[in-house]
Scaffold this active site. Structure first.
Site, PDB file in Angstrom:
ATOM      1  N   LYS A  13     -14.687 -28.801 -31.671  1.00 29.94           N
ATOM      2  CA  LYS A  13     -14.497 -29.567 -32.908  1.00 29.94           C
ATOM      3  C   LYS A  13     -13.387 -30.616 -32.769  1.00 29.94           C
ATOM      4  O   LYS A  13     -13.536 -31.751 -33.215  1.00 29.94           O
ATOM      5  CB  LYS A  13     -14.177 -28.578 -34.036  1.00 29.94           C
ATOM      6  N   ARG A  88     -12.718 -23.939 -46.717  1.00 30.03           N
ATOM      7  CA  ARG A  88     -12.905 -22.710 -45.944  1.00 30.03           C
ATOM      8  C   ARG A  88     -13.742 -21.680 -46.694  1.00 30.03           C
ATOM      9  O   ARG A  88     -14.190 -20.708 -46.093  1.00 30.03           O
ATOM     10  CB  ARG A  88     -11.546 -22.083 -45.593  1.00 30.03           C
ATOM     11  N   ARG A 127      -9.781 -19.244 -19.926  1.00 33.47           N
ATOM     12  CA  ARG A 127      -8.497 -19.900 -19.649  1.00 33.47           C
ATOM     13  C   ARG A 127      -7.619 -19.024 -18.751  1.00 33.47           C
ATOM     14  O   ARG A 127      -7.515 -17.819 -18.945  1.00 33.47           O
ATOM     15  CB  ARG A 127      -7.771 -20.201 -20.963  1.00 33.47           C
ATOM     16  N   ARG A 160      -3.926 -14.834 -20.739  1.00 34.94           N
ATOM     17  CA  ARG A 160      -3.083 -14.439 -21.866  1.00 34.94           C
ATOM     18  C   ARG A 160      -3.754 -13.326 -22.661  1.00 34.94           C
ATOM     19  O   ARG A 160      -4.978 -13.257 -22.742  1.00 34.94           O
ATOM     20  CB  ARG A 160      -2.834 -15.633 -22.788  1.00 34.94           C
ATOM     21  N   ARG A 171     -11.698 -12.437 -33.184  1.00 36.35           N
ATOM     22  CA  ARG A 171     -11.400 -13.722 -33.824  1.00 36.35           C
ATOM     23  C   ARG A 171     -12.691 -14.430 -34.213  1.00 36.35           C
ATOM     24  O   ARG A 171     -12.802 -14.996 -35.303  1.00 36.35           O
ATOM     25  CB  ARG A 171     -10.574 -14.585 -32.865  1.00 36.35           C
TER      26      ARG A 171
END
Length: 217
Positions: A13, A88, A127, A160, A171
């Site tokens: 996005k 939202r 990542r 991480r 999430r």
């Protein structure tokens, strides 16, 4: 050109927002930026928002909508805007529609960058960061020459904690539950346009340009 941009984490996005803003000359308006600007300017609504945020509370919809209204009334929004991170909820979407009608405007499109969950998982868990120099890699998009080793300093690469599968899956689930009623709402209203976000980022933008009529500045 009045737009809302939607997409789950990892959908790309932010990249598409930058491209839309550059091509069409409309401001990219995110909730965080709006709140920070209103608080910096010391507007009554900005000060109200600050009180809630300082306490760690959610800012009520009526305050948020008021800040959105103030932001959309500024000169740089006369030719349109790109809202990102707002609305939202369906309640916020309904309030936005009412507020836009009050100022004689309406949405043109709600652009939903659509990516399957398994692809998002791959993107978000890929990542890797160098323990030594902090350089960032991605197993798919920017892999190191030697697996697990930093190209720059030879340091060890690690994942991480908030990039691990369980955290990312949670999430995404939270975001999907929050976003689905909004997607359904805008689909029923006829504003929603789904864009395939699994393509190369330039192809994604080409599809957005086609939707918007290719009318660059």
């Amino acid at each position: 050109m009045n737009l809302v941009l939607m997409g789950l984490p990892g959908a790309g996005k932010g990249t598409q927002a930058e491209k839309i803003v550059a091509a069409y000359g409309i401001p990219h308006i995110s909730t965080g930026d709006m709140f920070r600007a209103a608080m910096k300017e010391g507007t009554p609504l900005g000060l109200q928002a600050k009180q809630y945020m300082d306490r760690g509370d959610l800012v009520p919809d009526e305050v948020t909508i008021g800040i959105v209204r103030e932001r959309l009334s500024k000169d740089d929004c006369q030719n349109g805007f790109l809202l990102d991170g707002f609305p939202r909820t369906v309640a916020q979407a309904e309030a936005l529609e009412t507020m836009l009608a009050d100022i004689g405007r309406k949405l043109d499109y709600v652009i939903h960058i659509d990516v399957r969950q398994d692809v998002l998982m791959e993107r978000l868990t890929g990542r890797r960061i160098c323990r030594n120099c902090g350089a960032t890699y991605h197993l798919i998009f920017h892999p190191p020459a030697k697996p697990g080793v930093c190209d720059k300093c030879g340091g060890e690469l690690y994942q991480r904690a908030d990039d691990n599968e369980a955290t990312v899956a949670n999430r995404l689930e939270v975001n999907m539950k929050q976003m689905k009623p909004l997607v359904d709402f805008y689909e029923q209203k006829g504003y929603l346009r789904n864009i395939n976000g699994e393509q190369d980022m330039e192809k994604v933008f080409a599809d957005i340009r086609e939707l918007l009529g290719g009318l660059a500045r």
